[in-house]
Design an enzyme around this catalytic site. Structure first.
Site, PDB file in Angstrom:
ATOM      1  N   SER A 281       2.681  -9.162 -26.805  1.00 24.60           N
ATOM      2  CA  SER A 281       1.443  -9.434 -26.310  1.00 24.60           C
ATOM      3  C   SER A 281       0.900 -10.731 -27.053  1.00 24.60           C
ATOM      4  O   SER A 281       1.387 -11.076 -28.078  1.00 24.60           O
ATOM      5  CB  SER A 281       0.370  -8.366 -26.663  1.00 24.60           C
ATOM      6  N   ARG A 320       9.630 -11.074  26.298  1.00 21.69           N
ATOM      7  CA  ARG A 320       9.457 -12.013  25.280  1.00 21.69           C
ATOM      8  C   ARG A 320       8.473 -11.853  24.431  1.00 21.69           C
ATOM      9  O   ARG A 320       7.241 -11.443  24.918  1.00 21.69           O
ATOM     10  CB  ARG A 320       9.622 -13.356  25.915  1.00 21.69           C
TER      11      ARG A 320
END
Length: 480
Positions: A281, A320
């Protein structure tokens, strides 16, 4: 700013911290272009084999349809105008050919034939790479299962201690999942690696009477499955690939989630690999955050969201798609890389996994022995019946929580009050005596992993070597 120049993707912190170079290479720009060029070379060769083109025409097309012959800036400029890249690709190939062969490139095919065939080539290579990664992960995981087959810990349901188990048995459920995933990849490969050559409307009319022969020949040259049924708008195979990637990532996240939970300060049973300042940290010097597990969980969340987009691609209508197809272009490469990254991170996590067996054993007694409640109930069920046994142990458990004493003592008191103290000698008080099939689960799962044969073949031929003078031809996988 030149808006026609190809732009890199937006910066991704995830990709900087966790990625899979192999999957990235399989779906990079070079690989994608090579997959389309391989499809064009194979089409020409298959048409020559069927007598549609001459051998000389096929050779000429083969020699020009190479990545180094393509002007990419022009290609993408044309693609932005047309909406798709294949027209520009074909025109570049054609104009580098002499009269005759220049009019035989892409003969009878449609754009999506080439792009879908190229995608199939990429996906089967991606599956093979993922399978190799699963094999590596499974071997490491099997070693951890063996190592901890007798390491007693608390099984947890709804986040609370339930009954005793072993860490090996817990890990075995993950190993079984990866065993099934490996089988799924092998089973799915024939459905995913299919040729696409059906022409503009799916009828293959432009190929004339040679349509079937050209299609099967092209499939053979590329190492793909032949299919007489067009899949321009039938995207279930593509979606299956995406779901497989998501499933793999989610299983990795299940392990990661457990590591996050078990490494909590109050539990402190299992930890990620350690190195100086790993998981540190910026303000709390003591922190050793489970950063790899967090990364895997994030990858899984991303994969799940991406995969949902593939459901929209299933909506494509008629012959399509009208935009649905486009979702795959961004989603599929990301899914492949995400799955590869999750597997890679999980392998590293398992290799350096730190287990505190002593803490596991201590935690079994942290709740006043309540982890043995089921054991006591089952022992008492024989002489007094299950329902009464459940009530007696529940009464003792409630008293244990209220008084802070141990379940063994409060149950002794309860049984004495109910004039059942003669049953006390039959009660098990040690978690080691109530493990059921935990050892057998670990052993059986390892045997299944070691014995499996459902795996994909070795890495297929590189895309740039398919259907070339120096390259070899992939064998056709018939799915057997």
């Amino acid at each position: 700013m030149n808006t026609l120049a190809p732009l890199p993707g937006p910066f991704s912190l995830t990709s900087r911290l966790a990625t899979d170079p192999e999957q990235h290479a399989l779906f990079c720009e070079d690989a994608t272009l090579n997959s389309w060029l391989a499809a064009e070379r194979a089409l020409a060769q298959a048409q020559a084999d069927a007598g549609v083109l001459s051998r000389a025409e096929a050779v000429a097309i083969r020699d020009v349809a190479q990545l180094h012959r393509i002007d990419r800036e022009e290609l993408w400029r044309t693609a932005r105008t047309v909406g798709y890249p294949i027209l520009g690709l074909v025109r570049q190939i054609s104009r580098q050919l002499p009269p005759g062969p220049d009019g035989r490139v892409h003969y009878g095919a449609t754009t999506q034939d080439i792009m879908d065939t190229g995608l199939a080539l990429q996906m089967v290579r991606s599956l093979a790479a993922l399978e190799r990664r699963i094999a590596e992960l499974g071997d490491v995981l099997a070693d951890r299962v063996t190592e901890h087959a007798s390491t007693v810990m608390a099984a947890r349901t709804h986040g609370q201690q339930a009954v005793p188990t072993t860490f090996g048995a817990t890990l075995a459920t993950l190993l079984a999942q990866f065993t099934r995933h490996r089988q799924r990849l092998a089973q799915a490969a024939p459905r995913i690696g299919m040729i696409s050559l059906s022409g503009a409307g799916g009828t293959a009319a432009a190929f004339g009477p040679h349509a079937a022969a050209v299609r099967s020949g092209m499939a053979r040259l590329l190492g793909l499955r032949d299919t007489a049924t067009p899949w321009h708008v039938a995207r279930d195979g593509v979606a299956e690939f995406g779901w497989l990637c998501s499933l793999l990532t989610a299983t990795c996240a299940r392990l990661a989630r457990n590591i996050v939970d078990l490494s909590r300060t109050e539990i402190a049973e299992v930890f990620e690999p350690y190195s100086d300042h790993r998981g540190a940290s910026s303000t709390m010097p003591q922190k050793v955050n489970p950063i790899t597990s967090e990364s895997i969980i994030g990858l899984s969340g991303t994969a799940g969201a991406l995969t949902s987009a593939l459901l929209r691609a299933q909506e494509a209508g008629h012959e399509r798609a009208a935009g649905e197809w486009h979702t795959e272009w961004r989603v599929l490469p990301e899914l492949a890389v995400t799955a590869g990254a999750a597997l890679t991170e999980t392998i590293a996590l398992l290799r350096g996994l730190r287990v505190d067996a002593r803490r596991m054993r201590t935690n079994l007694d942290s709740d006043g022995g309540l982890v043995m409640a089921e054991s006591h109930m089952i022992t008492l069920a024989g002489p007094v019946g299950r329902e009464r046994a459940h009530g007696l142990v529940h009464e003792a458990a409630t008293r244990t929580r209220t008084t802070g004493t141990h379940l063994t003592q409060t149950l002794r008191d309860v049984l004495t009050e109910h004039h059942l103290d003669t049953l006390l000698p039959g009660l098990h008080s040690q978690p080691e005596n109530y493990l059921g099939q935990a050892h057998q689960t670990a052993e059986a799962t390892i045997r299944l992993w070691r014995a499996q044969t459902a795996s994909l073949p070795e890495a297929p031929t590189p895309l740039d070597r398919l259907v070339t003078a120096s390259g070899h031809v992939c064998p056709v996988d018939d799915g057997a």
